[in-house]
Write an enzyme that holds these catalytic residues in place. Structure first.
Site, PDB file in Angstrom:
ATOM      1  N   ALA A  60      -5.980  30.572  -3.714  1.00 14.78           N
ATOM      2  CA  ALA A  60      -6.389  31.581  -4.703  1.00 14.78           C
ATOM      3  C   ALA A  60      -7.894  31.631  -4.979  1.00 14.78           C
ATOM      4  O   ALA A  60      -8.456  32.709  -5.149  1.00 14.78           O
ATOM      5  CB  ALA A  60      -5.609  31.400  -5.989  1.00 14.78           C
ATOM      6  N   HIS A  66      -2.318  27.483  -0.957  1.00 14.84           N
ATOM      7  CA  HIS A  66      -3.226  27.190  -2.084  1.00 14.84           C
ATOM      8  C   HIS A  66      -4.633  27.766  -1.840  1.00 14.84           C
ATOM      9  O   HIS A  66      -5.612  27.017  -1.747  1.00 14.84           O
ATOM     10  CB  HIS A  66      -3.286  25.684  -2.358  1.00 14.84           C
ATOM     11  CG  HIS A  66      -3.629  25.369  -3.787  1.00 14.84           C
ATOM     12  ND1 HIS A  66      -3.156  24.276  -4.475  1.00 14.84           N
ATOM     13  CD2 HIS A  66      -4.430  26.020  -4.680  1.00 14.84           C
ATOM     14  CE1 HIS A  66      -3.637  24.260  -5.704  1.00 14.84           C
ATOM     15  NE2 HIS A  66      -4.430  25.319  -5.851  1.00 14.84           N
ATOM     16  N   GLU A  80       2.805  19.694  -2.701  1.00  7.89           N
ATOM     17  CA  GLU A  80       1.910  20.147  -1.630  1.00  7.89           C
ATOM     18  C   GLU A  80       1.482  18.991  -0.742  1.00  7.89           C
ATOM     19  O   GLU A  80       1.227  17.900  -1.265  1.00  7.89           O
ATOM     20  CB  GLU A  80       0.669  20.803  -2.246  1.00  7.89           C
ATOM     21  CG  GLU A  80       1.008  22.107  -2.916  1.00  7.89           C
ATOM     22  CD  GLU A  80      -0.173  22.752  -3.641  1.00  7.89           C
ATOM     23  OE1 GLU A  80      -1.329  22.421  -3.337  1.00  7.89           O
ATOM     24  OE2 GLU A  80       0.088  23.600  -4.502  1.00  7.89           O
ATOM     25  N   ARG A 106       0.117  26.238 -10.794  1.00  5.39           N
ATOM     26  CA  ARG A 106       0.409  24.941 -10.187  1.00  5.39           C
ATOM     27  C   ARG A 106       1.884  24.940  -9.784  1.00  5.39           C
ATOM     28  O   ARG A 106       2.734  25.444 -10.526  1.00  5.39           O
ATOM     29  CB  ARG A 106       0.145  23.806 -11.171  1.00  5.39           C
ATOM     30  CG  ARG A 106      -1.325  23.437 -11.318  1.00  5.39           C
ATOM     31  CD  ARG A 106      -1.888  22.810 -10.036  1.00  5.39           C
ATOM     32  NE  ARG A 106      -3.258  22.387 -10.191  1.00  5.39           N
ATOM     33  CZ  ARG A 106      -4.319  23.146  -9.863  1.00  5.39           C
ATOM     34  NH1 ARG A 106      -4.163  24.363  -9.383  1.00  5.39           N
ATOM     35  NH2 ARG A 106      -5.538  22.657 -10.006  1.00  5.39           N
TER      36      ARG A 106
HETATM   37  C1  DGY Z   1      -8.167  25.076  -9.240  1.00  4.03           C
HETATM   38  O1  DGY Z   1      -9.392  25.228  -9.329  1.00  4.03           O
HETATM   39  O2  DGY Z   1      -7.523  24.460 -10.088  1.00  4.03           O
HETATM   40  C2  DGY Z   1      -7.485  25.686  -8.083  1.00  4.03           C
HETATM   41  O3  DGY Z   1      -6.146  25.445  -7.989  1.00  4.03           O
HETATM   42  C3  DGY Z   1      -8.221  25.385  -6.810  1.00  4.03           C
HETATM   43  O4  DGY Z   1      -8.802  26.588  -6.600  1.00  4.03           O
END
Ligand code: DGY
Length: 326
Positions: free
Chosen positions: A287, A285, A268, A239
């Protein structure tokens, strides 16, 4: 019996929609951009269920506006957008989507790690620019990855998945966490527990995998950067607010660290202008953003909602104590 009314702040994917639509009366937000806050607050007023993304704040104000709400199902594993205590106080179940995104997120942490070490962003820009004059001995020389030391901050499911991938690069893996992991988590990846200061001093790559909590907000601040080697790269897929961005910019400017690869940001979608430099790789963002994984996350959120309305315990509750309030 009327179907429970649910507001979904995204269209989701067909697999998830089918699950929700079979038992609930669902109102979906369909435009491509995220719904304005006021729209979400207005839409939840008469709803018993909410399926939301991490862009929606589920706070006291929203909960007050939605007196019938029984569940807020986040399509994300992180749930710092949800005021869990406020949900619990009001008897609202909060759920997340753990597990399904670990490997995809670990893949992406490695994507960023490799991109920043090998200067892929700069190379890609050069290749597309039309200014590339051909191979040259000292062109865009980056840093080796294999055989280096990987420092993992937060050795949970995702941190461990990142560590597993380091085996193929013959890396030394060290990690730090609030508590040491059991031997059967450390041994297969050859990971060694270290205190934070040792990790900062030794790691060539530091990858962050902690949730955003009061204790982790601003965890990577100026004193932490000061302890890192000038050849070290920071990778953040956790985060944004875990890193003090102003301190990171200062560390990059003064060459306290070699570079950074970031998927998440303090505010963000705003990105600190000081991060837009050649030795920083920036992603929006992404991932967990494989189609397979995002579909699984949406399905999981839908199942959490449906199971509550079918009188079962939702499988991914983050506030199980709420059931005592019912
Ligand atoms: C999450 O799931 O917390 C991610 O940041 C979004 O993929």
């Amino acid at each position: 019996m009327p179907k429970p009314r649910v507001y979904c702040s995204h269209e989701l994917f067909e697999e998830a929609r089918k699950i929700l639509d079979a038992t609930c009366d669902v109102e979906y937000w369909t435009p491509a951009e995220r719904p304005p806050r006021e729209e979400v607050v207005r839409r939840v007023k008469d709803k018993e269920g909410l399926v939301c993304l991490l862009t929606e704040k589920v706070d006291e104000r929203l909960l007050r506006a939605a007196p019938k709400l029984r569940i807020a199902a986040n399509v994300a594993v992180g749930f710092d957008n949800i005021d869990v205590a406020a949900c619990t106080k009001r008897g609202v179940v909060a759920t997340n989507t753990p597990g399904v995104l670990d490997e995809t997120t670990a893949d992406f942490a490695w994507t960023l790690l490799m991109a920043v070490a090998r200067r892929l962003g700069e190379g890609e820009q050069l290749a597309r620019s039309g200014n590339w004059k051909g191979w040259n001995l000292d062109q865009l020389c980056g840093a080796d990855i294999w055989g280096k030391t990987l420092g993992i901050v937060g050795f949970g499911r995702i941190g461990r998945a990142v560590a597993r991938r380091a085996l193929g690069f013959n890396m030394k893996v060290i990690y730090t966490d609030a508590v040491r992991a059991p031997e059967d988590a450390e041994k297969p990846v050859g990971a060694t527990f270290q205190d934070m200061n040792t990790l900062l001093a030794e790691a060539d790559f530091i990858s962050l995998h902690v949730p955003l909590l009061a204790e982790t907000r601003g965890l990577f601040d100026a004193p932490k950067f000061f302890r890192m080697k000038p050849t070290t790269f920071l990778i953040n897929t956790s985060r944004g607010p875990v890193v003090d961005e102003a301190a990171l910019v200062a560390a990059l400017e003064s060459k306290k660290i070699a570079g950074a690869a970031l998927d998440v940001y303090e505010n963000e979608p705003f990105i600190h202008p000081g991060l837009k430099r050649p030795n920083v790789v920036l992603a929006p963002h992404l991932a967990s953003a494989s189609l397979e994984t995002r579909t699984k996350m949406a399905v999981m959120a839908a199942n959490n909602v449906v199971s509550l309305f079918q009188g079962q315990m939702p499988p991914n509750m983050v506030n199980p104590s709420v059931l005592k309030k019912r």
